[in-house]
Structures are given as C-alpha cells and as structure tokens.
Enzyme design. Structure first.
Site, PDB file in Angstrom:
ATOM      1  N   ILE A 125       0.642  -1.219  -0.177  1.00 49.74           N
ATOM      2  CA  ILE A 125       0.053   0.036  -0.049  1.00 49.74           C
ATOM      3  C   ILE A 125       0.785   1.195   0.018  1.00 49.74           C
ATOM      4  CG2 ILE A 125      -1.868  -1.115   1.116  1.00 49.74           C
ATOM      5  CD1 ILE A 125      -1.025   0.025   3.740  1.00 49.74           C
ATOM      6  N   GLY A 126       2.124   0.920   0.030  1.00 49.87           N
ATOM      7  CA  GLY A 126       3.085   2.367   0.168  1.00 49.87           C
ATOM      8  C   GLY A 126       4.507   1.923  -0.296  1.00 49.87           C
TER       9      GLY A 126
ATOM     10  N   ASP B 278       9.612  17.366  11.337  1.00 51.62           N
ATOM     11  CA  ASP B 278       9.246  17.046   9.958  1.00 51.62           C
ATOM     12  C   ASP B 278       7.838  17.186   9.730  1.00 51.62           C
ATOM     13  OD1 ASP B 278      10.066  17.021   7.078  1.00 51.62           O
ATOM     14  OD2 ASP B 278      10.049  14.762   7.110  1.00 51.62           O
TER      15      ASP B 278
ATOM     16  N   GLY C 220       8.604   3.634   0.201  1.00 56.29           N
ATOM     17  CA  GLY C 220       9.592   5.009   0.599  1.00 56.29           C
ATOM     18  C   GLY C 220      10.968   4.430   0.189  1.00 56.29           C
ATOM     19  N   ARG C 221      11.629   5.350   0.664  1.00 55.33           N
ATOM     20  CA  ARG C 221      13.256   5.272   0.326  1.00 55.33           C
ATOM     21  C   ARG C 221      13.972   4.080   0.740  1.00 55.33           C
ATOM     22  NH1 ARG C 221      17.939   8.817   2.498  1.00 55.33           N
ATOM     23  NH2 ARG C 221      16.488   9.199   3.938  1.00 55.33           N
TER      24      ARG C 221
END
Length: 279
Positions: A15-16, A132, A18-19
């Site tokens: 579902i996702g 962040d 990232g780095r």
C-alpha cells in the site's frame, strides 16, 4: 521474513513505498484486524545516521503511544536484513492527497488542524519534537481519524531542562528559519511547520516558495509572511492572526503548541469571532 512476524500476521498487498522499504496491509492471525506493516530493508541504509533514525522511530512512537492522533505502534520484528514495524492502518487519502482536489474552508481546516495541534502539544509535553511536520505525514485511518506519522527525524529534547536541538532536518516548504540558519532551536519549529500547513490548507499554496529548493530556503529565511488579497479576501481576521503568531520569525513571540490550542480560532472551531478576545 521474521518467524515471529509470519506467525503473528498475514501480509497482504503493498500500500506504500518509501526510500528504505515497503508498507503492506496485514491482518492479525489472532483477531483478523487490519494493520500496516512497514518493512525496512536495512541493506539500503546509507550510513550510521540512517540507522540511528531507524532505531529511534519505534522508541519514540512507543513513548507517544497514548495519544489518539499519533500513529500507534504495536510490534517490532527484526531479522538479518529487515526491520518490520506494525502500526495503525491508514488507508484513507493523506492530507497532501486531499489538497490536490480543493482548498478547505476555515471550518473544515479547523476540524483537521485541532487534532494535529493536539498531537503536537502532546509530543512536546512528552519531550519530543517531530521536526518534519508536513502534509504527507498527516494520515487518516478508515474512520477518518487523523494520525501524525513518520517520526524518523524526531528528537528527544527532554521534558526537564528544555534543552535545545541542532541539525538541519525537515522539508523545504515547511522548515523553520532558525533550522536553516544553523542555530540552536526548540520544539517551536513544529509550530512554524504546522502554521505552514494551515496556510496551505486555506490558500492552496505555501507561504514561502521558489523555483528551486535554494530559492525556497531563501524565502523562508526572509520570513516575509503575506496574505494575498485575491486568496485571503474572504478569510477571517482570526485565522490570519493565528497564522501570524505561528509563522513568526521571532521565536520568542511565536506561540507554543499549547498556546495555539487556546487561540480563539481553534476554540471556536474555525467560526468567525470578534478579534477583541485575541491577545
């Protein structure tokens, strides 16, 4: 994959991404409830700093586990090549995705902004600065509950002694000027970033931007906050007052997260009120 993870959870679709890894939907082998599994490939970590951030995030999330608007962590598994973190499943569009279609009214913005500030105030009471805060890190679960996420850049500043922090972290549009200037700073950097988010929710554009990251940073350092008439004509004096007090270059005059919670615009849920009560 960790044997413990395999026995406790059934991994489903991706579902996702990232780095450093992939996020999967997963279900509990015991209850069949749905969660998210963030699987991080440790071989992709560039240096000791990346590893430190990786180790720190689960510990910080555990400290913050009692607030309903902070992403909850349930279990951590580690094997030779991966770290697997089981968290709340947030499968509704995040705040960045929601803003791709339209800006928000003050009432709608307030309904999102109040839980965000509540989460940040709790972080600060617990001695944690997020560092962040941005649209992409504001998630929503299937019941539309806001969840502040991604504490990879977070720092423990302690709830006694109020020590300051250093280090340039954050994302260009949202980062506070004192961070970019290389000075010591406090948890109020999160208030600046949250103010930028409120501005974007209402205006559809960030308050400081440029053609490049360098130009954006220069605009942030100038900190010249404007309210273009064509965008802000119909917005209340109260919300502009709050934005001025959050996106304030003078840190001594910038509100704390707790003070933001007591601002009339927040208390009245974004409804227009007289400015005579503002202080």
């Amino acid at each position: 994959m960790s044997d413990g993870l395999k026995s406790d959870y059934q991994l489903c679709e991706e579902i996702g991404r990232g780095r450093f890894g992939v996020v999967y939907r997963c279900s509990s082998a015991v209850s069949s409830d749905s969660f998210a599994c963030k699987s991080i490939d440790k071989r992709l970590l560039a240096d000791a700093t990346d590893r430190q951030c990786l180790d720190k995030e689960p510990k910080i999330l555990q400290i913050l586990s009692n607030h309903p608007n902070i992403l909850q962590i349930y279990k951590v598994y580690e094997d030779q090549n991966h770290l697997h973190i089981i968290t709340d499943l947030c499968d509704s569009p995040d705040l960045y995705q929601r803003l791709t279609t339209a800006t928000f009214s003050e009432l709608d913005a307030a309904s999102i902004f109040h839980p965000l500030i509540s989460a940040l105030a709790y972080c600060h009471r617990m001695g944690v600065a997020h560092r962040d805060v941005k649209l992409d890190n504001i998630l929503f679960d299937s019941r539309n509950n806001l969840k502040l996420a991604d504490f990879g850049s977070a720092e423990w500043f302690g709830n006694e002694g109020r020590r300051t922090m250093r280090g340039v972290v954050g994302t260009p549009y949202y980062v506070a000027p004192e961070v970019l200037a290389g000075r010591e700073y406090t948890e109020k950097v999160d208030v600046w970033s949250a103010g930028v988010i409120l501005y974007i929710m209402l205006a559809g554009v960030p308050p400081f931007y440029g053609e490049t990251a360098k130009e954006t940073f220069e605009a942030v350092l100038r900190g010249n906050l404007r309210f273009p008439t064509r965008i802000f004509r119909s917005m209340s004096p109260e919300v502009k007052d709050l934005l001025r007090k959050m996106i304030c270059k003078d840190v001594s005059r910038r509100l704390s997260a707790e003070q933001v919670l007591r601002h009339p615009w927040i208390i009245h849920g974004g409804e227009t009120r007289s400015l005579t009560d503002l202080t």
